[in-house]
Enzyme design. Structure first.
Site, PDB file in Angstrom:
ATOM      1  N   HIS A  30      67.126  46.063  59.655  1.00  0.00           N
ATOM      2  CA  HIS A  30      65.738  45.656  59.897  1.00  0.00           C
ATOM      3  C   HIS A  30      64.814  46.291  58.866  1.00  0.00           C
ATOM      4  O   HIS A  30      63.872  45.662  58.387  1.00  0.00           O
ATOM      5  CB  HIS A  30      65.284  46.086  61.301  1.00  0.00           C
ATOM      6  CG  HIS A  30      66.032  45.419  62.410  1.00  0.00           C
ATOM      7  ND1 HIS A  30      66.947  46.083  63.192  1.00  0.00           N
ATOM      8  CD2 HIS A  30      66.014  44.144  62.861  1.00  0.00           C
ATOM      9  CE1 HIS A  30      67.439  45.252  64.088  1.00  0.00           C
ATOM     10  NE2 HIS A  30      66.904  44.068  63.909  1.00  0.00           N
ATOM     11  N   GLY A 141      68.024  38.161  58.258  1.00  0.00           N
ATOM     12  CA  GLY A 141      69.192  38.685  57.549  1.00  0.00           C
ATOM     13  C   GLY A 141      70.189  37.559  57.262  1.00  0.00           C
ATOM     14  O   GLY A 141      70.516  36.772  58.167  1.00  0.00           O
ATOM     15  N   GLU A 178      77.767  45.503  56.691  1.00  0.00           N
ATOM     16  CA  GLU A 178      77.264  46.505  57.635  1.00  0.00           C
ATOM     17  C   GLU A 178      76.918  45.837  58.968  1.00  0.00           C
ATOM     18  O   GLU A 178      76.311  44.773  59.008  1.00  0.00           O
ATOM     19  CB  GLU A 178      76.020  47.215  57.079  1.00  0.00           C
ATOM     20  CG  GLU A 178      76.292  48.132  55.894  1.00  0.00           C
ATOM     21  CD  GLU A 178      77.025  49.431  56.263  1.00  0.00           C
ATOM     22  OE1 GLU A 178      77.517  49.553  57.399  1.00  0.00           O
ATOM     23  OE2 GLU A 178      77.112  50.309  55.387  1.00  0.00           O
TER      24      GLU A 178
END
Ligand code: PAF
Length: 260
Positions: A30, A141, A178
């Site tokens: 974020h 994302g 990730e």
């Protein structure tokens, strides 16, 4: 930093507005979206709202991590101007909405196949949030490539006039995308999980899909490995395209994607 609970109190903003919608439980992924928004806009708005419409299992919704105080600390350190943190009652007064967004076929394939209604819920809340915040740009994302594709289509089909920007996938040194889920992998499982980025890399290098899928299936439990048009998510042989994969490594489901 101003925190607004009631969408009716949201101000009309001057200058360019960058918006990062979130469900809280904020992490470095974020932060990279917020940093991108901070660089390119006069005002940065972040929403923190766990959207019940996008959960198909009530238990997952109930167990979703919520810690607004620590999220607010995180956001103020990143120089966010406004946080919209509505309650469910503010967003859906009187229960669920009657008018919702349907994402059609795009919302039922890939991730949507195992989460019925998920993308309709995402599109509905994103449309509402865009109407409240009125951003110029919104940041998502790229790891959730299907969400990015659905939101772009939402903006195009409903003429929402918001520029959608996808932040690149952050990878660990070993190549694994990730994710907070990686913490649940044992060292041996992590080694096994690397089969997914390796498969995507092989596709990027032009290897045959059926062959790569078979090799991946020998290492992990494959939910899907496909090559799709990034806009429609239909399978394609054209290039450029997007390779998308979802696998189970032990109890952990991992997704990843790569432009090819
Ligand atoms: O990606 C998320 O966190 C959510 O799907 C979003 C975009 C905030 C909508 O609830």
């Amino acid at each position: 930093m101003r925190v607004i609970e009631n969408p009716a109190d949201f101000p009309t903003l001057e200058g360019t507005v960058g918006f990062v919608p979130t469900m809280g439980a904020l992490h470095d992924g974020h932060a990279s979206l917020i940093t991108a928004a901070r660089t390119n806009n006069d005002t940065v708005v972040v929403s923190v709202f766990v959207n019940p419409l996008q959960f198909n299992e009530p238990e997952d919704y109930d167990n979703y991590p919520r810690d607004l105080d620590s999220d607010l600390k995180f956001l103020s350190e990143l120089g966010v101007d406004i946080v919209l943190a509505p309650t469910v009652e503010h967003m859906y007064p009187g229960g669920g909405p009657i008018v919702t967004v349907s994402t059609g076929e795009m919302g039922t394939v890939l991730e949507g196949a195992s989460r019925p209604g998920h993308f309709d819920g995402v599109a509905t809340v994103v449309a509402k949030l865009f109407n409240i915040v009125r951003p110029h740009r919104a940041y998502f994302g790229q790891k959730d490539a299907q969400q990015v594709a659905v939101v772009k289509r939402l903006v195009a089909d409903l003429n929402l006039g918001v520029e959608i920007l996808a932040a690149p996938i952050v990878r660990a040194a070993d190549g694994l995308a990730e994710s907070s889920r990686n913490r649940r992998l044992s060292p041996a499982e992590r080694e096994q999980a690397l089969a997914l980025p390796r498969a995507l890399e092989a596709l990027a290098e032009g290897a045959d899909l059926a062959h790569v899928r078979a090799r991946l299936a020998a290492e992990v439990d494959v939910d899907y490995l496909v090559v799709v048009d990034p806009e429609t998510l239909s399978e394609t042989r054209e290039r450029p395209a997007l390779a998308l994969g979802a696998v189970w490594v032990g109890p952990v489901r991992l997704i990843d994607n790569r432009e090819i």
